[in-house]
Design a protein around this motif. Structure first.
Motif, PDB file in Angstrom:
ATOM      1  N   TYR A  93     -10.028   2.466  -5.002  1.00  0.00           N
ATOM      2  CA  TYR A  93      -9.775   2.154  -3.730  1.00  0.00           C
ATOM      3  C   TYR A  93      -8.406   1.490  -3.431  1.00  0.00           C
ATOM      4  O   TYR A  93      -7.625   1.690  -2.514  1.00  0.00           O
ATOM      5  CB  TYR A  93     -10.877   1.730  -2.913  1.00  0.00           C
ATOM      6  CG  TYR A  93     -12.151   2.658  -2.667  1.00  0.00           C
ATOM      7  CD1 TYR A  93     -11.847   3.712  -1.991  1.00  0.00           C
ATOM      8  CD2 TYR A  93     -13.550   2.248  -3.059  1.00  0.00           C
ATOM      9  CE1 TYR A  93     -12.787   4.518  -1.520  1.00  0.00           C
ATOM     10  CE2 TYR A  93     -14.377   3.249  -2.945  1.00  0.00           C
ATOM     11  CZ  TYR A  93     -14.187   4.180  -1.891  1.00  0.00           C
ATOM     12  OH  TYR A  93     -15.315   5.196  -1.521  1.00  0.00           O
ATOM     13  N   ALA A  94      -8.137   0.532  -3.975  1.00  0.00           N
ATOM     14  CA  ALA A  94      -7.076  -0.353  -3.958  1.00  0.00           C
ATOM     15  C   ALA A  94      -5.695   0.392  -3.994  1.00  0.00           C
ATOM     16  O   ALA A  94      -4.838   0.261  -3.132  1.00  0.00           O
ATOM     17  CB  ALA A  94      -7.091  -1.373  -5.462  1.00  0.00           C
ATOM     18  N   GLY A  95      -5.681   1.451  -4.922  1.00  0.00           N
ATOM     19  CA  GLY A  95      -4.278   2.113  -5.065  1.00  0.00           C
ATOM     20  C   GLY A  95      -4.265   3.035  -3.896  1.00  0.00           C
ATOM     21  O   GLY A  95      -3.123   3.008  -3.249  1.00  0.00           O
ATOM     22  N   LYS A  96      -5.103   3.651  -3.348  1.00  0.00           N
ATOM     23  CA  LYS A  96      -5.191   4.427  -2.258  1.00  0.00           C
ATOM     24  C   LYS A  96      -4.820   3.632  -1.064  1.00  0.00           C
ATOM     25  O   LYS A  96      -4.268   4.308  -0.252  1.00  0.00           O
ATOM     26  CB  LYS A  96      -6.690   5.388  -2.323  1.00  0.00           C
ATOM     27  CG  LYS A  96      -6.856   6.429  -3.375  1.00  0.00           C
ATOM     28  CD  LYS A  96      -8.290   6.817  -3.341  1.00  0.00           C
ATOM     29  CE  LYS A  96      -8.516   7.617  -4.566  1.00  0.00           C
ATOM     30  NZ  LYS A  96      -9.878   8.256  -4.267  1.00  0.00           N
ATOM     31  N   ALA A  97      -5.715   2.541  -0.955  1.00  0.00           N
ATOM     32  CA  ALA A  97      -5.542   1.804   0.292  1.00  0.00           C
ATOM     33  C   ALA A  97      -3.871   1.208   0.099  1.00  0.00           C
ATOM     34  O   ALA A  97      -3.248   1.519   1.379  1.00  0.00           O
ATOM     35  CB  ALA A  97      -6.388   0.375   0.411  1.00  0.00           C
TER      36      ALA A  97
END
Length: 153
Positions: A93-97
């Motif tokens: 999720y961090a990379g996508k966010a």
């Protein structure tokens, strides 16, 4: 899939809880727990600061999964910060966010360089920033701590 919206005053306590998560404090440059009054003043000032953009991220089930914040540090650069709710860490999720947040930020700030300062030992954050297209720039002392700077140009 992740979606986002701008942070609002109703998010104050969620941001407070995330900011005081033990892992977040450990990886922060100031690891001291944050007092609620201090957080309230900070949160209100950031919501009203034209040089700050705070985004709340949700997953496909509309659950709050984390936040990304930008602070414009000059007229051509900004510093990014991110935190992910502990139950959603390690799931990409961090990379996508960060990718979504950077695209949104750049929509209004086209020629900005976005900088991330990360503690050297924080390999999970380094991987997340790399997955979001950030490139290693340098090792340095940041706020008195051995760190790396990753940037998105």
């Amino acid at each position: 899939m992740v979606t986002f919206r701008k942070a609002k005053i109703d998010d104050l306590m969620l941001y407070f809880d995330w900011a005081n998560d033990s892992m977040v404090r450990q990886q922060s440059f100031n690891s001291t727990p944050i007092e609620l009054d201090t957080h309230k003043a900070w949160f209100d000032s950031k919501l009203n600061d034209p040089n700050c953009l705070m985004l709340m991220f949700m997953n496909q089930s509309k659950e709050n999964i984390g936040q990304v914040i930008f602070h414009k540090s000059t007229d051509k650069s900004a510093i990014i910060g991110v935190s992910i709710e502990k139950q959603y860490r390690g799931k990409g999720y961090a990379g996508k966010a960060m990718s979504s947040a950077c695209n949104y930020f750049r929509g209004e700030n086209q020629h900005y360089r976005i900088d991330a300062y990360i503690k050297v030992e924080n390999s999970n954050s380094i991987k997340a920033f790399e997955s979001a297209g950030f490139i290693f720039v340098e090792k340095l002392m940041y706020q008195g701590i051995n760190s790396v700077r990753y940037s998105k140009f």
